[in-house]
Design a protein around this motif. Structure first.
Motif, PDB file in Angstrom:
ATOM      1  N   THR A 159      -4.690  16.873  22.071  1.00  0.00           N
ATOM      2  CA  THR A 159      -3.962  17.554  23.150  1.00  0.00           C
ATOM      3  C   THR A 159      -4.871  17.753  24.359  1.00  0.00           C
ATOM      4  OG1 THR A 159      -2.605  18.671  21.503  1.00  0.00           O
ATOM      5  CG2 THR A 159      -2.614  19.619  23.716  1.00  0.00           C
ATOM      6  N   ALA A 160      -6.086  18.213  24.107  1.00  0.00           N
ATOM      7  CA  ALA A 160      -7.046  18.400  25.193  1.00  0.00           C
ATOM      8  C   ALA A 160      -7.426  17.068  25.830  1.00  0.00           C
ATOM      9  CB  ALA A 160      -8.291  19.112  24.670  1.00  0.00           C
ATOM     10  N   PHE A 161      -7.662  16.085  24.976  1.00  0.00           N
ATOM     11  CA  PHE A 161      -8.071  14.759  25.449  1.00  0.00           C
ATOM     12  C   PHE A 161      -7.033  14.162  26.402  1.00  0.00           C
ATOM     13  CE2 PHE A 161      -8.041  10.134  24.996  1.00  0.00           C
ATOM     14  CZ  PHE A 161      -9.363   9.817  25.235  1.00  0.00           C
ATOM     15  N   TRP A 162      -5.791  14.155  25.963  1.00  0.00           N
ATOM     16  CA  TRP A 162      -4.759  13.510  26.782  1.00  0.00           C
ATOM     17  C   TRP A 162      -4.398  14.336  28.015  1.00  0.00           C
ATOM     18  CZ3 TRP A 162      -4.138   8.577  26.700  1.00  0.00           C
ATOM     19  CH2 TRP A 162      -4.456   7.869  25.527  1.00  0.00           C
ATOM     20  N   ALA A 163      -4.604  15.654  27.937  1.00  0.00           N
ATOM     21  CA  ALA A 163      -4.417  16.470  29.140  1.00  0.00           C
ATOM     22  C   ALA A 163      -5.458  16.080  30.189  1.00  0.00           C
ATOM     23  CB  ALA A 163      -4.538  17.958  28.801  1.00  0.00           C
ATOM     24  N   LEU A 164      -6.701  15.913  29.742  1.00  0.00           N
ATOM     25  CA  LEU A 164      -7.775  15.501  30.660  1.00  0.00           C
ATOM     26  C   LEU A 164      -7.456  14.135  31.283  1.00  0.00           C
ATOM     27  CD1 LEU A 164     -10.828  16.625  28.490  1.00  0.00           C
ATOM     28  CD2 LEU A 164     -10.252  17.535  30.770  1.00  0.00           C
ATOM     29  N   VAL A 165      -6.892  13.246  30.481  1.00  0.00           N
ATOM     30  CA  VAL A 165      -6.609  11.897  30.970  1.00  0.00           C
ATOM     31  C   VAL A 165      -5.346  11.879  31.818  1.00  0.00           C
ATOM     32  CG1 VAL A 165      -5.963   9.545  30.276  1.00  0.00           C
ATOM     33  CG2 VAL A 165      -7.810  10.772  29.069  1.00  0.00           C
ATOM     34  N   GLN A 166      -4.253  12.401  31.229  1.00  0.00           N
ATOM     35  CA  GLN A 166      -2.960  12.261  31.905  1.00  0.00           C
ATOM     36  C   GLN A 166      -2.817  13.206  33.100  1.00  0.00           C
ATOM     37  OE1 GLN A 166      -0.496  13.038  28.508  1.00  0.00           O
ATOM     38  NE2 GLN A 166      -0.513  10.901  27.800  1.00  0.00           N
ATOM     39  N   GLN A 167      -3.330  14.445  32.967  1.00  0.00           N
ATOM     40  CA  GLN A 167      -3.166  15.403  34.054  1.00  0.00           C
ATOM     41  C   GLN A 167      -4.459  15.596  34.837  1.00  0.00           C
ATOM     42  OE1 GLN A 167      -1.049  19.006  32.586  1.00  0.00           O
ATOM     43  NE2 GLN A 167      -0.610  17.784  30.761  1.00  0.00           N
ATOM     44  N   GLY A 168      -5.591  15.392  34.161  1.00  0.00           N
ATOM     45  CA  GLY A 168      -6.874  15.637  34.823  1.00  0.00           C
ATOM     46  C   GLY A 168      -7.459  14.408  35.508  1.00  0.00           C
ATOM     47  N   GLY A 169      -6.826  13.266  35.289  1.00  0.00           N
ATOM     48  CA  GLY A 169      -7.284  12.064  35.951  1.00  0.00           C
ATOM     49  C   GLY A 169      -8.587  11.492  35.419  1.00  0.00           C
ATOM     50  N   GLN A 170      -9.064  11.978  34.265  1.00  0.00           N
ATOM     51  CA  GLN A 170     -10.300  11.412  33.706  1.00  0.00           C
ATOM     52  C   GLN A 170     -10.007  10.075  33.026  1.00  0.00           C
ATOM     53  OE1 GLN A 170     -12.419  14.139  31.162  1.00  0.00           O
ATOM     54  NE2 GLN A 170     -12.946  15.510  32.861  1.00  0.00           N
ATOM     55  N   THR A 171     -11.050   9.249  32.972  1.00  0.00           N
ATOM     56  CA  THR A 171     -10.919   8.063  32.125  1.00  0.00           C
ATOM     57  C   THR A 171     -11.057   8.529  30.683  1.00  0.00           C
ATOM     58  OG1 THR A 171     -13.289   7.648  32.030  1.00  0.00           O
ATOM     59  CG2 THR A 171     -12.082   6.653  33.885  1.00  0.00           C
ATOM     60  N   THR A 172     -10.707   7.661  29.735  1.00  0.00           N
ATOM     61  CA  THR A 172     -10.826   8.049  28.330  1.00  0.00           C
ATOM     62  C   THR A 172     -12.287   8.304  27.974  1.00  0.00           C
ATOM     63  OG1 THR A 172     -10.872   5.715  27.706  1.00  0.00           O
ATOM     64  CG2 THR A 172      -8.732   6.822  27.586  1.00  0.00           C
ATOM     65  N   THR A 173     -13.171   7.520  28.566  1.00  0.00           N
ATOM     66  CA  THR A 173     -14.597   7.738  28.304  1.00  0.00           C
ATOM     67  C   THR A 173     -15.031   9.117  28.809  1.00  0.00           C
ATOM     68  OG1 THR A 173     -14.918   5.381  28.653  1.00  0.00           O
ATOM     69  CG2 THR A 173     -16.907   6.739  28.599  1.00  0.00           C
ATOM     70  N   GLU A 174     -14.596   9.449  30.018  1.00  0.00           N
ATOM     71  CA  GLU A 174     -14.932  10.760  30.568  1.00  0.00           C
ATOM     72  C   GLU A 174     -14.359  11.885  29.712  1.00  0.00           C
ATOM     73  OE1 GLU A 174     -14.987   9.343  35.291  1.00  0.00           O
ATOM     74  OE2 GLU A 174     -13.217  10.298  34.395  1.00  0.00           O
ATOM     75  N   ALA A 175     -13.133  11.700  29.271  1.00  0.00           N
ATOM     76  CA  ALA A 175     -12.482  12.756  28.483  1.00  0.00           C
ATOM     77  C   ALA A 175     -13.230  12.997  27.176  1.00  0.00           C
ATOM     78  CB  ALA A 175     -11.025  12.383  28.217  1.00  0.00           C
ATOM     79  N   HIS A 176     -13.625  11.906  26.520  1.00  0.00           N
ATOM     80  CA  HIS A 176     -14.419  12.067  25.286  1.00  0.00           C
ATOM     81  C   HIS A 176     -15.712  12.828  25.592  1.00  0.00           C
ATOM     82  CE1 HIS A 176     -12.058  10.040  22.327  1.00  0.00           C
ATOM     83  NE2 HIS A 176     -12.026   8.889  22.971  1.00  0.00           N
ATOM     84  N   ALA A 177     -16.332  12.490  26.718  1.00  0.00           N
ATOM     85  CA  ALA A 177     -17.592  13.150  27.090  1.00  0.00           C
ATOM     86  C   ALA A 177     -17.369  14.637  27.348  1.00  0.00           C
ATOM     87  CB  ALA A 177     -18.191  12.478  28.324  1.00  0.00           C
ATOM     88  N   THR A 178     -16.274  14.948  28.018  1.00  0.00           N
ATOM     89  CA  THR A 178     -15.964  16.354  28.313  1.00  0.00           C
ATOM     90  C   THR A 178     -15.845  17.158  27.013  1.00  0.00           C
ATOM     91  OG1 THR A 178     -14.741  15.692  30.289  1.00  0.00           O
ATOM     92  CG2 THR A 178     -14.284  17.908  29.416  1.00  0.00           C
ATOM     93  N   LEU A 179     -15.248  16.556  26.009  1.00  0.00           N
ATOM     94  CA  LEU A 179     -14.960  17.298  24.765  1.00  0.00           C
ATOM     95  C   LEU A 179     -16.105  17.265  23.758  1.00  0.00           C
ATOM     96  CD1 LEU A 179     -11.236  16.249  24.245  1.00  0.00           C
ATOM     97  CD2 LEU A 179     -12.116  18.439  25.098  1.00  0.00           C
ATOM     98  N   ARG A 180     -17.051  16.379  24.006  1.00  0.00           N
ATOM     99  CA  ARG A 180     -18.123  16.225  23.014  1.00  0.00           C
ATOM    100  C   ARG A 180     -18.834  17.564  22.788  1.00  0.00           C
ATOM    101  NH1 ARG A 180     -20.636  11.682  24.884  1.00  0.00           N
ATOM    102  NH2 ARG A 180     -18.883  10.605  23.904  1.00  0.00           N
ATOM    103  N   GLY A 181     -18.923  17.979  21.556  1.00  0.00           N
ATOM    104  CA  GLY A 181     -19.665  19.185  21.219  1.00  0.00           C
ATOM    105  C   GLY A 181     -18.908  20.487  21.423  1.00  0.00           C
ATOM    106  N   THR A 182     -17.698  20.406  21.960  1.00  0.00           N
ATOM    107  CA  THR A 182     -16.952  21.652  22.156  1.00  0.00           C
ATOM    108  C   THR A 182     -16.408  22.173  20.836  1.00  0.00           C
ATOM    109  OG1 THR A 182     -14.902  20.443  22.546  1.00  0.00           O
ATOM    110  CG2 THR A 182     -16.206  21.052  24.492  1.00  0.00           C
ATOM    111  N   VAL A 183     -16.343  23.502  20.742  1.00  0.00           N
ATOM    112  CA  VAL A 183     -15.710  24.085  19.561  1.00  0.00           C
ATOM    113  C   VAL A 183     -14.258  24.382  19.915  1.00  0.00           C
ATOM    114  CG1 VAL A 183     -17.854  25.056  18.660  1.00  0.00           C
ATOM    115  CG2 VAL A 183     -16.416  26.416  20.219  1.00  0.00           C
ATOM    116  N   SER A 184     -13.542  24.814  18.895  1.00  0.00           N
ATOM    117  CA  SER A 184     -12.115  25.059  19.022  1.00  0.00           C
ATOM    118  C   SER A 184     -11.785  25.942  20.229  1.00  0.00           C
ATOM    119  CB  SER A 184     -11.639  25.720  17.729  1.00  0.00           C
ATOM    120  OG  SER A 184     -10.268  25.952  17.771  1.00  0.00           O
ATOM    121  N   LYS A 185     -12.500  27.036  20.323  1.00  0.00           N
ATOM    122  CA  LYS A 185     -12.198  27.992  21.385  1.00  0.00           C
ATOM    123  C   LYS A 185     -12.335  27.366  22.779  1.00  0.00           C
ATOM    124  CE  LYS A 185     -13.581  32.595  22.901  1.00  0.00           C
ATOM    125  NZ  LYS A 185     -14.676  33.593  22.873  1.00  0.00           N
TER     126      LYS A 185
END
Lengths: 280, 280, 280, 280
Positions: A159-185
């Protein structure tokens, strides 16, 4: 051209019985469904039509095999619990796993047009299946908790990944990078602060997966009496009704049940307490 | 809601590898196809459309799984030989038997409209599958001979039976009684004397079943040379062509093969001598 | 106190047949024999008494189980080949592996005083066993070659190691250091140059292990005729002689065989060519 | 002569793990003990020396393998319960069944002279072993009840049978005929009226078999305090004592236990209630 001199080859078929008295979980997974979902334009992160088709195939399987007492599905996988006393196909493993996988697959194709009326199947999809034996109730609860925890983890990420891509305009690579290491909260936070999405309001089907249980249909009054208003069962999805003509007075008939698809929590004990028939 | 405390349930999945270095036969059978053929008005004693659909699903399976080197089908069953060195799915039994059965089932539904353009599927058909290991070539020849001998016995009986019913006006009970205790020669005699049917002229597809083999496609000339007339491969069913772009000069590419459906004898040695690649 | 209401527990015994038509290797290994050999003062690097006791137990096992056609032993392990058509204990795996291991163990203790007349057993030794199926002759030859190559590697190392310790005065740590990284040729060199030991002259029992085969006893002449000198079988270890009284004229009796312990090469083809009965 | 090109044969060893989280029963039986007991002049109907030897071997096995929490023996068979969480030999079936059978066999021979000081073993006896998995406590209680009910049935029959032969002067054929069709009560009656034997007074070892449990040894006082009289454990058969030197203050040591051989009823619940550690 008698076959008798060749029939010895049948002796090479080895027995493969499940241990008696153990719970059996049958799990199936879509084969290469990443590609399949791309080719058939499934919505991201979840395609409701595809999920409902999975649920429909699962319900059909449980209708056909009454010894399945619980189903749980997420994404392209489904788990089913066979009651521990089942003698389905004399508990032969290859017979059970192949037949159940085959029937589910068949239902998936059969009901495809119901959910994708304008989307022709481009090629035949397939599933793999496996059987796992569990000796006790604790392991069964933990098994299904494991699958639902997995649903949660995957869906929050997606859900977070596709929000970053579809609404946030990130590439899939960027979105993965944004989420890397994040916890649930932190993923909750990203969704809320950047996209105004309260994850807890996301469709429960996506967050919790699908839980299929058998529930008893309340007993009707005497057949030759007009049912009172309270006794009327107006459900449109009654399953396995006991045929009136077959009801014998002496023999107590098994309670009538119908299948119900839920999107509820199954990790806490309350689910199991409310459905005591699953484990007994 | 981390899943880690539940993940131990994965340890209950037991390994189920096939013995290395053995031939493996995968056989599938239609589940309740007696009823299925009735409900879908299959012709008796054989329905060519249904048999061709089985062959098509079998070909599709062999196209998808190159380690299958031979297929043999009759009625609603099909046997496939996996070469003895196959490492398909690390030789895990449940994975292989469920996936192959699933894919075949999927193809059966996918191609159904091709063979039954006016006959909608009334309900989802299914198949069961099994795997049998054989240590040597002799057992493999005998296995396939066993199935073809079975084809012969069944088809001769059914041909005589339905001639008695459809042309002879017998009830099915009477027809069974007529045939009870008869040997092969007597069934031939009944067919010939009463119905003018020479059994040996019956369609080989019915008498011999379907045999699917891989045959090499003759090498084409250098790609940038115009092929001579003799070199043209005008088959319309070329399978698994090596993509031009992937051809490397240094690495000798595997010979191009295509699938061929035959209705020939596989009990005598000549079949195996003519297709030496099956067992090596 | 009838047992009938409890007898259902017998259904939990699962079938465990070996695949038909495959060769079966039964291998057993001493359990913690490093300690056992220390406690019982076995000579280093090889104790001939202990090796002969192993051979004796192996011979006794082969005498008791005629379906064992070959034995190979080294150190505290022994491998046995069961002919592929054996129906011993209906090919049930647990029955075979436990019974054969038990009988070998029993013989080891039973014959212990024969080889260690002055050395009481300090505690009960044990062995573990396993069964491995092999589909073809090649795998069987390679299996036994694998064990004999292992014998060679271990014995060459141990011979050099104990020469360094016993004759060269090195500590065990030093001896391991001396040998670290050396190839076969260098170990030969160390033995020869430092200790005047030509490894090829070391007892073949140590270098090659023990090979137990069944050899045919030459046919005797008619029983009531005095045997000619050539016909006399003066072996003192005739095994499984056919009882005279049971010999029937019509039925050809199986050839009389006796067990023979060899210390020969079994990696080259000549061994297998000279003993064609092992694999057929 | 490197073994590396042969080492692939090791891949033919198939995994055979027990299902996790299940109770495991290991049962062994004497191989051809009818003959063995005749050849070694065992007393009829029961030979106390032979039974005590079986018990001794069983105790030794339980001492060696702490994961065995219960033993039950009768005649020439013994059953052992492995606790459900055991990870003995990574739960590999062939390893467990062969090693335990081997060690029991070895102890049987090792302790033979203790019980038969004047009776040399004439040939090596052997045992077969098997493993059976049970998912729950109920099945375990029923398993051991099944064996004790069997003990009762066999011993009552044999006691009556040998009384008829030894004291009543019947041939064995006559004695079988006398007992044919009799129920339990009638056998009691025969013993009492004809031979003045009250079956309930027969040695409990014969009627109930042997039950081996682990019992806690009462905690001793502080090590550097002189133990009071009450604290003294004067048992001579203390098993598995925790070595004083290894006792750590921080880590609570497992309670000291010793093995106890009982001849009590294990069918009623009281046995299981009094030994709660067996099933948990």
């Amino acid at each position: 051209m008698s076959g008798s001199k060749f029939a010895y080859v049948k002796n090479y078929e080895l027995p493969d019985p499940l241990l008696p008295g153990t719970f059996v979980v049958f799990r199936l997974d879509g084969h290469s469904f990443h590609r399949f979902s791309d080719e058939h334009n499934f919505s991201k992160p979840n395609d409701t039509r595809a999920l409902k088709l999975m649920d429909h195939a699962a319900e059909a399987l449980m209708k056909e095999y009454p010894d399945i007492v619980l189903g749980f599905g997420e994404s392209d996988e489904y788990s089913f619990l066979l009651r521990k006393s089942t003698s389905l196909y004399q508990r032969r493993q290859a017979k059970i796993v192949s037949t159940l996988t085959s029937y589910f697959t068949s239902c998936y194709l059969f009901y495809w047009p119901t959910y994708f009326p304008n989307g022709l199947l481009k090629y035949p999809p397939s599933f793999d299946g496996r059987l796992v034996m569990y000796p006790g109730e604790k392991e069964i609860k933990d098994y299904f908790s494991w699958r639902q925890a997995d649903t949660h983890i995957n869906n929050l990420y997606n859900t977070a990944f596709w929000a970053l891509v579809q609404q946030g305009g990130q590439t899939t690579t960027e979105a993965h990078a944004t989420l890397r290491g994040t916890v649930s909260k932190q993923k909750h936070e990203i969704l809320f602060s950047r996209f105004d999405i309260n994850y807890n309001n996301v469709d429960a089907r996506f967050r919790k997966g699908s839980v299929i249980v058998r529930v008893e249909i309340p007993e009707l009054h005497e057949e030759n009496e007009p049912p009172t208003k309270e006794g009327i069962d107006d459900s449109t999805t009654v399953q396995n009704p006991v045929k009136a003509g077959k009801t014998k007075k002496k023999k107590k008939s098994a309670p009538k049940t119908q299948l119900q698809v839920l999107h509820c929590d199954i990790i806490s004990d309350s689910f199991w307490n409310e459905h005591p028939g699953i484990l007994t």
